[in-house]
Design an enzyme around this catalytic site. Structure first.
Site, short mmCIF file in Angstrom:
data_model
loop_
_atom_site.label_atom_id
_atom_site.label_comp_id
_atom_site.label_asym_id
_atom_site.label_seq_id
_atom_site.Cartn_x
_atom_site.Cartn_y
_atom_site.Cartn_z
N LYS A 193 -24.38 -10.07 11.48
CA LYS A 193 -24.05 -10.75 10.22
C LYS A 193 -24.80 -10.11 9.05
O LYS A 193 -24.20 -9.80 8.03
CB LYS A 193 -24.39 -12.25 10.30
CG LYS A 193 -23.66 -12.99 11.41
CD LYS A 193 -23.99 -14.48 11.42
CE LYS A 193 -25.44 -14.79 11.73
NZ LYS A 193 -25.88 -14.42 13.08
N ARG A 222 -34.10 -4.72 18.14
CA ARG A 222 -34.09 -4.74 16.68
C ARG A 222 -35.52 -4.58 16.15
O ARG A 222 -36.46 -5.13 16.70
CB ARG A 222 -33.53 -6.07 16.15
CG ARG A 222 -33.71 -6.20 14.64
CD ARG A 222 -32.89 -7.29 14.01
NE ARG A 222 -33.22 -8.62 14.49
CZ ARG A 222 -32.58 -9.71 14.15
NH1 ARG A 222 -31.52 -9.63 13.34
NH2 ARG A 222 -32.93 -10.87 14.63
N ARG A 247 -32.15 -19.41 21.03
CA ARG A 247 -31.29 -19.30 19.85
C ARG A 247 -29.82 -19.27 20.26
O ARG A 247 -28.96 -19.85 19.60
CB ARG A 247 -31.65 -18.04 19.05
CG ARG A 247 -32.97 -18.22 18.28
CD ARG A 247 -33.58 -16.88 17.90
NE ARG A 247 -32.79 -16.13 16.95
CZ ARG A 247 -32.89 -14.82 16.78
NH1 ARG A 247 -33.74 -14.10 17.50
NH2 ARG A 247 -32.13 -14.21 15.89
P1 AP5 Z 1 -28.21 -8.10 12.54
O1 AP5 Z 1 -27.25 -7.61 11.53
O2 AP5 Z 1 -29.64 -8.19 12.18
O3 AP5 Z 1 -27.67 -9.49 13.17
P2 AP5 Z 1 -27.59 -10.94 12.59
O4 AP5 Z 1 -26.31 -11.52 13.05
O5 AP5 Z 1 -27.87 -10.96 11.13
O6 AP5 Z 1 -28.78 -11.58 13.43
P3 AP5 Z 1 -29.92 -12.61 13.08
O7 AP5 Z 1 -30.80 -12.62 14.29
O8 AP5 Z 1 -30.58 -12.29 11.78
O9 AP5 Z 1 -29.13 -13.91 12.98
P4 AP5 Z 1 -29.64 -15.31 13.29
O10 AP5 Z 1 -28.45 -16.08 12.96
O11 AP5 Z 1 -30.22 -15.55 14.61
O12 AP5 Z 1 -30.94 -15.40 12.37
P5 AP5 Z 1 -31.21 -16.03 10.92
O13 AP5 Z 1 -32.09 -15.09 10.23
O14 AP5 Z 1 -29.96 -16.50 10.29
O15 AP5 Z 1 -28.07 -7.17 13.84
C1 AP5 Z 1 -28.86 -7.40 14.99
C2 AP5 Z 1 -29.28 -6.06 15.60
O16 AP5 Z 1 -28.12 -5.36 16.10
C3 AP5 Z 1 -29.93 -5.08 14.60
O17 AP5 Z 1 -30.90 -4.32 15.27
C4 AP5 Z 1 -28.76 -4.19 14.15
O18 AP5 Z 1 -29.20 -2.91 13.75
C5 AP5 Z 1 -27.90 -4.13 15.41
N1 AP5 Z 1 -26.46 -4.05 15.14
C6 AP5 Z 1 -25.76 -4.66 14.14
N2 AP5 Z 1 -24.44 -4.39 14.24
C7 AP5 Z 1 -24.31 -3.59 15.34
C8 AP5 Z 1 -23.18 -2.98 15.98
N3 AP5 Z 1 -21.93 -3.15 15.49
N4 AP5 Z 1 -23.40 -2.26 17.10
C9 AP5 Z 1 -24.67 -2.11 17.60
N5 AP5 Z 1 -25.77 -2.65 17.03
C10 AP5 Z 1 -25.60 -3.39 15.92
O19 AP5 Z 1 -32.02 -17.35 11.34
C11 AP5 Z 1 -33.30 -17.30 11.90
C12 AP5 Z 1 -33.84 -18.71 12.06
O20 AP5 Z 1 -33.95 -19.33 10.77
C13 AP5 Z 1 -32.94 -19.67 12.86
O21 AP5 Z 1 -33.17 -19.57 14.26
C14 AP5 Z 1 -33.36 -21.03 12.28
O22 AP5 Z 1 -34.59 -21.47 12.83
C15 AP5 Z 1 -33.58 -20.71 10.81
N6 AP5 Z 1 -32.37 -20.91 9.99
C16 AP5 Z 1 -31.67 -19.98 9.28
N7 AP5 Z 1 -30.63 -20.52 8.66
C17 AP5 Z 1 -30.64 -21.84 8.97
C18 AP5 Z 1 -29.80 -22.93 8.66
N8 AP5 Z 1 -28.71 -22.78 7.87
N9 AP5 Z 1 -30.10 -24.15 9.17
C19 AP5 Z 1 -31.18 -24.33 9.95
N10 AP5 Z 1 -32.01 -23.35 10.31
C20 AP5 Z 1 -31.75 -22.10 9.82
#
Ligand code: AP5
Length: 217
Positions: free
Chosen positions: A17, A131, A175
């Site tokens: 994402k 990552r 997660r």
């Molecule tokens: P990346 O692009 O970083 O993936 P992502 O989907 O953004 O993953 P996140 O882990 O950031 O999402 P998340 O939803 O768990 O975390 P968030 O920060 O929102 O890609 C991942 C890896 O794969 C990278 O190394 C990249 O290089 C690689 N990659 C990408 N595309 C690729 C491809 N096509 N092929 C191969 N490799 C690829 O949330 C974190 C925490 O914050 C949550 O657990 C929660 O506690 C809190 N939080 C955030 N938002 C809320 C909310 N709205 N409500 C409540 N709690 C929240």
């Protein structure tokens, strides 16, 4: 107001994402709004929000809806969201989806269109444990798929890269569990309203981007 591109990116942790949102934001000229990035910044700065969120995030659970509502509403009220925005990581459950609908109505904005990145759980675990993130500028790398030029150091700003506290295998599993229980139902919610497009997320990033652009139209 016409031609708003109010977009929400859905998909499991590590689906790509953030990677895709950054590219789309640059191409479409829209702000990338990641609640995860906003929370991590609050943790780094040691704000009240950050203090409340840190332990919950480290366990892989969701921070309470109340803590998110204010920051999301404030962000969406800014002038740079007038033509649209790309929300990444929000909404995270059905109640946040209805809170978001309320915020948009209040701000006189169009409802969102949801884009879902479809990626299987085993691919996720592999991606997230390899990552590496830059704590200073937010750049994201992958030891397997997109390593930095110099080992352990950010290409853009030279800072030492870190493994996010929630990218340990046990937390990744939690997660994923939370995703399936709380977040995955959003797909059916948006599909029912005819506002969901799903694209395969397990392809090279450039192909995923192309599929997303096609879906946005
Ligand atoms: P990346 O692009 O970083 O993936 P992502 O989907 O953004 O993953 P996140 O882990 O950031 O999402 P998340 O939803 O768990 O975390 P968030 O920060 O929102 O890609 C991942 C890896 O794969 C990278 O190394 C990249 O290089 C690689 N990659 C990408 N595309 C690729 C491809 N096509 N092929 C191969 N490799 C690829 O949330 C974190 C925490 O914050 C949550 O657990 C929660 O506690 C809190 N939080 C955030 N938002 C809320 C909310 N709205 N409500 C409540 N709690 C929240």
């Amino acid at each position: 107001m016409h031609h708003q591109k109010n977009l929400v990116l859905l998909g499991p942790p590590g689906a790509g994402k953030g990677t895709q949102a950054k590219e789309l934001a640059a191409r479409l000229g829209l702000p990338h709004i990641s609640t995860g990035d906003m929370l991590r910044e609050a943790v780094r700065e040691g704000t009240e929000l950050g203090k409340k969120a840190k332990a919950v995030m480290d366990r892989g659970e969701l921070v309470s809806d109340e803590l998110l509502t204010g920051i999301v509403k404030e962000r969406l009220s800014k002038a740079d969201c007038e033509k649209g925005f790309i929300l990444d990581g929000y909404p995270r459950n059905l109640s946040q989806a209805s809170i978001l609908e309320g915020i948009l109505k209040e701000l006189g904005k169009d409802p969102v269109k949801a884009l879902e990145l479809d990626v299987a759980d085993d691919v996720i675990v592999k991606r997230l444990s390899s990552r590496r993130s830059c704590p200073a500028c937010g750049a994201v790398y992958n030891l397997v798929f997109s390593p930095p030029k110099k080992e352990g150091v950010c290409d853009t700003c030279g800072t030492a890269l870190i493994l996010r506290d929630d990218d340990k295998e046990s937390v990744i599993r939690e997660r994923l569990r939370v995703y399936h229980e709380k977040t995955a139902p959003l797909s059916a919610h948006y599909a029912q309203e005819g506002r969901l497009k799903s694209v395969p997320g397990d392809l090279p990033p450039a192909q995923v981007l192309e599929a997303l652009e096609k879906a946005i139209g």
